[in-house]
Design an enzyme around this catalytic site. Structure first.
Site, PDB file in Angstrom:
ATOM      1  CE  LYS A 237     -37.507 106.388 -61.564  1.00 55.02           C
ATOM      2  NZ  LYS A 237     -37.525 107.791 -62.032  1.00 55.02           N
TER       3      LYS A 237
ATOM      4  NE  ARG B 139     -44.873 108.221 -61.147  1.00 57.09           N
ATOM      5  CZ  ARG B 139     -44.330 107.139 -61.700  1.00 57.09           C
ATOM      6  NH1 ARG B 139     -43.113 106.731 -61.301  1.00 57.09           N
ATOM      7  NH2 ARG B 139     -44.968 106.450 -62.637  1.00 57.09           N
TER       8      ARG B 139
END
Length: 287
Positions: free
Chosen positions: A227, A261
């Protein structure tokens, strides 16, 4: 290590043990996910990617058909359904032991996905984008991943004002937990929502204080794979953010994360193994 109050979830009548952290692989059925290597466009590619993730040690796969990156384009409900439901049915047929999560904030997509083999509903909006989601999850009886977000994928980057960051997020999640439990949702997993309605400094503050979320009494899922908090801080690209992802995944494990995740399963599984060895925890599931 911080402890969670609940360490199991029930999936189709069987208990899944989360006392050993699990790795959830990301399977994006979208043309515009922020990390291009995660995009999957054919059923053969689905089979290959899913098989490789399972071989690398994933116990869960998260299937999504709507990119929720900041500023992502909207996708119609029919198109999202057409993207994810055939893939879920395919995975359920070819990998019957696989736990399948559907990444959607729409109750209709969630329902169709569960009817075709999905076991978990992963709602990035935490119910705010579909008033029928909580009722639908309760009716289906599936575990629900409650993520913290404000606004929509198109507006969330402007909704980052918090009086006290972590207490406020916990409070907002707690309000939804009460509603979910009143509706009868059996199993709830908390996702603090890294990157969703949070600035980069706020993301790191969230990571630093991740163990505070155990106050909610639910297992924690952490999704920081490649991210912006990583690649923008390091001045690199998402393609080069694996090392940073592994470091933050390890910090998450130290604070009691139950599910990671990730786009890259093998490095995450290795992080779990090494963390377990360092912590003196016997290996049960990750192998």
């Amino acid at each position: 290590m911080a402890q969670v109050s609940k360490k199991t979830i029930k999936i189709q009548g069987r208990l899944v043990d989360l006392s050993v952290p699990q790795v959830m692989g990301i399977l994006n059925i979208t043309p515009d996910s922020f990390y291009s290597a995660s995009r999957t466009e054919s059923m053969d590619e689905v089979t290959d990617k899913a098989g490789k993730m399972l071989e690398d040690g994933a116990s869960m796969l998260d299937v999504g058909g709507y990119s929720t990156r900041p500023g992502a384009k909207e996708v119609g409900i029919e198109e999202e359904t057409e993207r994810v439901v055939p893939v879920i049915a395919h995975l359920n047929k070819y990998f019957p032991e696989l736990i399948i999560s559907v990444d959607t904030f729409r109750s209709k997509v969630a329902r169709e996905s569960v009817l075709n083999g999905a076991h978990i509903i992963n709602d990035v909006s935490g119910g705010i984008l579909d008033d029928e989601m909580f009722e639908t999850v309760a009716e289906l009886g599936t575990p629900y991943i409650l993520m913290h977000m404000r606004g929509t994928p198109q507006t969330m980057s402007k909704l980052t004002d918090y009086d006290l960051l972590v207490p406020r997020i916990i409070h907002e999640l707690q309000e939804k937990l009460i509603r979910l439990r009143e509706a009868g949702v059996p199993d709830i997993i908390i996702d603090p929502g890294f990157g969703f309605a949070k600035t980069i400094p706020q993301n790191f503050s969230l990571m630093k204080n991740l163990s505070e979320f155990h106050k909610l009494g639910c297992p924690l899922l952490v999704g920081i794979s490649r991210k912006g908090m990583i690649y923008n801080t390091l001045k690199i690209t998402a393609a080069d953010a694996l090392n940073g992802t592994t470091i933050l995944n390890t910090i998450s494990l130290q604070q009691g994360a139950s599910i990671l995740r990730v786009h890259d399963v093998k490095p995450a599984v290795e992080a779990v193994k090494l963390w377990m060895a360092t912590s003196g925890i016997n290996e049960k599931i990750v192998n």
